[in-house]
Every structure is written in C-alpha cells, then in structure tokens.
Enzyme design. Structure first.
Site, PDB file in Angstrom:
ATOM      1  N   GLY A 104      37.264  48.502  41.552  1.00 39.95           N
ATOM      2  CA  GLY A 104      37.328  46.948  41.649  1.00 39.95           C
ATOM      3  C   GLY A 104      38.426  46.971  42.808  1.00 39.95           C
ATOM      4  N   LYS A 128      44.866  31.365  22.038  1.00 43.55           N
ATOM      5  CA  LYS A 128      43.787  31.374  23.150  1.00 43.55           C
ATOM      6  C   LYS A 128      42.996  29.976  22.808  1.00 43.55           C
ATOM      7  CE  LYS A 128      42.152  33.843  26.728  1.00 43.55           C
ATOM      8  NZ  LYS A 128      42.966  34.680  27.626  1.00 43.55           N
ATOM      9  N   TYR A 174      43.449  45.460  44.990  1.00 43.85           N
ATOM     10  CA  TYR A 174      44.195  45.654  46.199  1.00 43.85           C
ATOM     11  C   TYR A 174      45.635  45.947  46.110  1.00 43.85           C
ATOM     12  CZ  TYR A 174      46.281  43.928  50.461  1.00 43.85           C
ATOM     13  OH  TYR A 174      46.980  43.866  51.600  1.00 43.85           O
TER      14      TYR A 174
HETATM   15  P1  NAD Z   1      39.013  39.991  40.671  1.00 47.46           P
HETATM   16  O1  NAD Z   1      37.955  39.179  40.674  1.00 47.46           O
HETATM   17  O2  NAD Z   1      39.944  39.492  42.076  1.00 47.46           O
HETATM   18  O3  NAD Z   1      38.582  41.281  41.055  1.00 47.46           O
HETATM   19  C1  NAD Z   1      37.636  42.054  40.513  1.00 47.46           C
HETATM   20  C2  NAD Z   1      36.871  42.985  41.251  1.00 47.46           C
HETATM   21  O4  NAD Z   1      35.706  43.683  40.649  1.00 47.46           O
HETATM   22  C3  NAD Z   1      35.910  42.227  42.406  1.00 47.46           C
HETATM   23  O5  NAD Z   1      36.197  42.568  43.568  1.00 47.46           O
HETATM   24  C4  NAD Z   1      34.641  42.536  42.074  1.00 47.46           C
HETATM   25  O6  NAD Z   1      33.818  42.353  43.097  1.00 47.46           O
HETATM   26  C5  NAD Z   1      34.700  43.734  41.351  1.00 47.46           C
HETATM   27  N1  NAD Z   1      33.748  44.298  40.525  1.00 47.46           N
HETATM   28  C6  NAD Z   1      32.902  43.521  39.723  1.00 47.46           C
HETATM   29  N2  NAD Z   1      32.109  44.381  39.208  1.00 47.46           N
HETATM   30  C7  NAD Z   1      32.155  45.746  39.508  1.00 47.46           C
HETATM   31  C8  NAD Z   1      31.689  47.206  39.450  1.00 47.46           C
HETATM   32  N3  NAD Z   1      30.702  47.112  38.522  1.00 47.46           N
HETATM   33  N4  NAD Z   1      32.039  47.887  40.165  1.00 47.46           N
HETATM   34  C9  NAD Z   1      33.066  47.787  41.162  1.00 47.46           C
HETATM   35  N5  NAD Z   1      33.846  46.604  41.244  1.00 47.46           N
HETATM   36  C10 NAD Z   1      33.254  45.537  40.411  1.00 47.46           C
HETATM   37  O7  NAD Z   1      39.945  39.952  39.609  1.00 47.46           O
HETATM   38  P2  NAD Z   1      41.486  40.520  39.241  1.00 47.46           P
HETATM   39  O8  NAD Z   1      42.438  39.388  38.994  1.00 47.46           O
HETATM   40  O9  NAD Z   1      41.891  41.607  40.259  1.00 47.46           O
HETATM   41  O10 NAD Z   1      41.468  41.337  37.803  1.00 47.46           O
HETATM   42  C11 NAD Z   1      40.735  42.489  37.662  1.00 47.46           C
HETATM   43  C12 NAD Z   1      40.792  42.713  36.268  1.00 47.46           C
HETATM   44  O11 NAD Z   1      42.152  43.053  35.791  1.00 47.46           O
HETATM   45  C13 NAD Z   1      40.281  41.709  35.129  1.00 47.46           C
HETATM   46  O12 NAD Z   1      39.682  42.816  34.041  1.00 47.46           O
HETATM   47  C14 NAD Z   1      41.042  40.926  34.678  1.00 47.46           C
HETATM   48  O13 NAD Z   1      40.787  40.326  33.701  1.00 47.46           O
HETATM   49  C15 NAD Z   1      42.308  41.845  34.589  1.00 47.46           C
HETATM   50  N6  NAD Z   1      43.599  41.253  34.610  1.00 47.46           N
HETATM   51  C16 NAD Z   1      43.990  40.558  35.873  1.00 47.46           C
HETATM   52  C17 NAD Z   1      45.296  39.963  35.837  1.00 47.46           C
HETATM   53  C18 NAD Z   1      45.923  39.160  36.987  1.00 47.46           C
HETATM   54  O14 NAD Z   1      46.848  38.928  37.297  1.00 47.46           O
HETATM   55  N7  NAD Z   1      44.886  38.927  37.989  1.00 47.46           N
HETATM   56  C19 NAD Z   1      46.166  39.986  34.769  1.00 47.46           C
HETATM   57  C20 NAD Z   1      45.729  41.106  33.595  1.00 47.46           C
HETATM   58  C21 NAD Z   1      44.518  41.570  33.600  1.00 47.46           C
END
Ligand code: NAD
Length: 355
Positions: free
Chosen positions: A177, A80, A183
């Site tokens: 979330g 990283k 979604y």
């Molecule tokens: P994103 O930013 O699209 O979605 C995160 C959502 O969480 C947002 O809509 C935000 O408003 C909401 N949120 C923030 N604080 C909150 C709270 N206190 N209560 C309820 N909702 C809250 O991010 P993402 O890409 O969907 O990622 C979500 C999680 O999954 C993160 O922890 C990310 O590190 C992890 N992740 C994502 C991926 C990926 O492919 N996008 C891969 C591995 C891990």
C-alpha cells in the site's frame, strides 16, 4: 440478534439508535467504555446489508477504539458510530446535521470524527450542531504523517525486541500500500537507509513512492513472498490469513493498516512461526493521537512527539508477551485492560477527569 447479550459479551456501556424521518437518516452510536475519558471514534457511512450487520460493526469498532486509546495512554474511551446508507448520496447537510444532533444529545460522552465514507466537509455539518467533533478543516489536518511516524518508531521497537538493535539501516522492508500512510512510512524508512520493496494496485501511487525513495516495485500478490526482514501492511485489513502467512519470509510484521489479522488465531500462527507481530492498533495509534491533539490544542510537532511514545508502548507489549508467555496481540489487549482496570479501581477521592 440479542442486543443485550452482545453488549454484555464485550461490556459495552450504551448503544443509541437514531432516526430522522425527514431525510431518511438512520444511525447507530455505540459507546464501549468511558473509564478513561469520553468515547472517541469516527463516523462510518456504509450500505450495510442488514441492521444486525450495522450494529455488529458499530460494537466491534467501538471496542477497538477503547483498546487503541488505552494503549496510547490517552484520556479517551472508545466509541464509534455508523450511518446506514449510500455514502455517495448528495444531501449531506441534512444527514450529518441529524447525526450531529444525536451526538450532541449525549452531552460529550461521545466525540466523533471522520471514518470510511465521511470527509472533513461532513464533519463541518456535524459541527453546526455540536462541538463534540474533531477532524475539522484547518485544525489537526491529514493524520497520515503522524500515523506513519508512529508506525515507524513502532517498527524500531519491534526490531529492538527481535534483533537487539532498533537500527533499520540496511534492513529490507516490504510495504503493502503506497497511499497516505505507506508513502510517509516509506520516506521515513528511506531516510534511515532501509531498502524498500513496495506494491499497490494503483500504479501512480507506486510511482510516487518509487521516485521518492528508490523503492523496487513488485506486483500486488508478490508482496507476501518477498525475501525481506519486515512486512509493513499499509493497505487493507485481514491480509494476515491462512493463504498469506505461509508465504511470509520476514521476521517482523509491523504496519499501519487496521485489523490486519483475519482472525485472532492468525496472531497465534505468526507467533508459532517466530514472526514478531506489532499489534496494529498499538502501532497505528498516531491518527488517534493526532485528533486528540486537536482537542488539546497541540501543534503538529507536539502530535509527532507524542506519537513517539508508540515505541515505548510496543516495547511494553513485547515485554508483557515475554512475561506472560503469550503472543503480542494478546499482550496488547492485556495492557489496555490493565490500564483501564487500574483507573477504574481508583478510590473516589483520587477521581479527577481532564477531558
Ligand atoms: P489510502 O487509501 O491513502 O491508502 C491505501 C492504499 O492501499 C491505496 O493506495 C490503495 O490503492 C492500496 N491498496 C488497496 N488494495 C490493495 C492491495 N490489494 N494491494 C496493494 N495495495 C492496495 O489509506 P491510508 O490512509 O494510507 O490508510 C492505510 C491503512 O492504514 C488503512 O487500513 C487505514 O485504515 C489505516 N490507518 C490509517 C490512518 C491514517 O492516519 N490515514 C490511521 C490509522 C490507520
């Protein structure tokens, strides 16, 4: 901080400190373990309060990538990098080209990608200097549908381990979330006939999921106490902690968020309460599988298919947990360590590296 002591504690291979005075770029590249292949992990751009904090984050995140790649069965090690500073600064080309030069100097031992504070446009600047970068425009694209697919099949593996059947129709899942992963996960669950309770601090995101799936929306703080079968954290880290765990009424926790356990002991706490925890880095490995696919020229369908392997990975984690009488978060670590040790132990005659 005693850097060598920190490296020795978790067996990091290399830490590179980088500086480019012309633009004020300061970076750290941490390589944890390359037994299985080149170290892959994103570049985080963040305003750290101190150099120690930046190093600690780079070391911790690099080690996490080793484990995530190992349990996903990928030919990748863990690394990283972090860039220290305000991630909104506009002079991105100089910063990211400087970073790209240091990535290039490692000759492929480290491959970078997006992370917090960086975008595909930043990766394009890195690409001017090195080929050791993934997550580029027009290639593997948004990883969240693949990540969510892996979380979904992982949830089914947890259901099978807990209830003897992996069917989720009629089960109630509380999703925290409604962003990219939340979604897609909600749509997959809805398609199978699961009932959904969802929350987000962003009303528009909740509305989008509710309209697509008929989910019932609840306030953010109410999600922990829902009378549901499964809790799926898909927002922030450290949400499984002393304050939230006593509120849980579910039998399974399986979601996409990174670093869900505030501390290791919270994994023990879930286990004591009879709540089956699907370790986050096993369940959300689809994002890494997606960029690995970019390195190997896979289509989105191939990445999706490969993410289905998360079902078997989590089933193995639960088997190891039962075999060794340990909680699943420890079993996942053991599974990663067993794979790395097995490959490390191969005789030189059998040595063959593919990527
Ligand atoms: P994103 O930013 O699209 O979605 C995160 C959502 O969480 C947002 O809509 C935000 O408003 C909401 N949120 C923030 N604080 C909150 C709270 N206190 N209560 C309820 N909702 C809250 O991010 P993402 O890409 O969907 O990622 C979500 C999680 O999954 C993160 O922890 C990310 O590190 C992890 N992740 C994502 C991926 C990926 O492919 N996008 C891969 C591995 C891990």
């Amino acid at each position: 901080m005693d850097l060598f002591a920190a490296m020795k504690q978790y067996e990091h291979e290399q830490v590179v400190f980088c500086h480019e005075p012309s633009c004020g770029y300061l970076g750290i590249i941490a390589i944890h373990d390359t037994t299985l292949g080149p170290a892959l992990g994103g570049t985080r751009f963040w305003s750290y309060a101190s150099s120690d904090e930046a190093v600690t984050d780079a070391l911790r995140l690099a080690r996490g990538m080793t484990y995530k790649a190992a349990v996903a069965g990928l030919n990748l090690g863990g690394g990283k990098s972090v860039i220290v500073g305000d991630n909104k600064r506009p002079d991105r080309e100089a910063i990211f080209r400087a970073h790209g030069r240091f990535v290039e100097s490692l000759g492929g031992r480290y491959i970078t990608a997006e992370d917090v504070g960086t975008t595909p446009a930043d990766m394009a600047f890195i690409h001017f200097e090195t080929n050791h970068v993934v997550g580029l425009f027009g290639l593997s694209g948004d990883p969240s549908p693949v990540t969510a697919h892996g979380v979904y099949v992982g949830m089914k593996a947890a259901a099978k381990a807990k209830w003897g059947s992996d069917g989720l129709a009629g089960k109630t899942v509380a999703v925290q979330g409604c962003g990219s992963v939340g979604y897609w996960l909600s749509t997959y669950l809805h398609k199978e006939g699961a009932k959904l309770v969802v929350t987000d601090v962003d009303e528009a995101k909740v509305k989008r999921v509710a309209e697509a799936t008929g989910a019932r929306a609840v306030p953010a703080d109410a999600i922990y106490g829902q009378a549901a079968d499964i809790f799926a954290p898909c927002a922030l880290g450290a949400i499984l902690n002393d304050a939230t765990i006593p509120q849980l009424k579910v039998q399974i926790v399986a979601g996409g968020a990174n670093n869900q356990l505030a501390e290791e002991r919270h994994g023990d706490d879930l286990d004591r309460r009879g709540i089956l925890y699907a370790p986050d880095y096993v369940g959300n490995g689809g994002g890494l599988i997606n960029v690995y696919g970019e390195l190997n020229g896979w289509s989105k369908d191939q990445a999706m298919k490969r993410a289905e392997g998360i079902y078997e990975s989590l089933a193995t984690v639960f088997r190891i947990a039962a075999r060794d009488r340990i909680p699943p978060h420890q079993a996942a670590d053991r599974m990663a360590e067993e794979r790395i040790a097995a490959v490390k132990g191969l005789s030189p005659m059998a040595y063959r590296r593919r990527s």
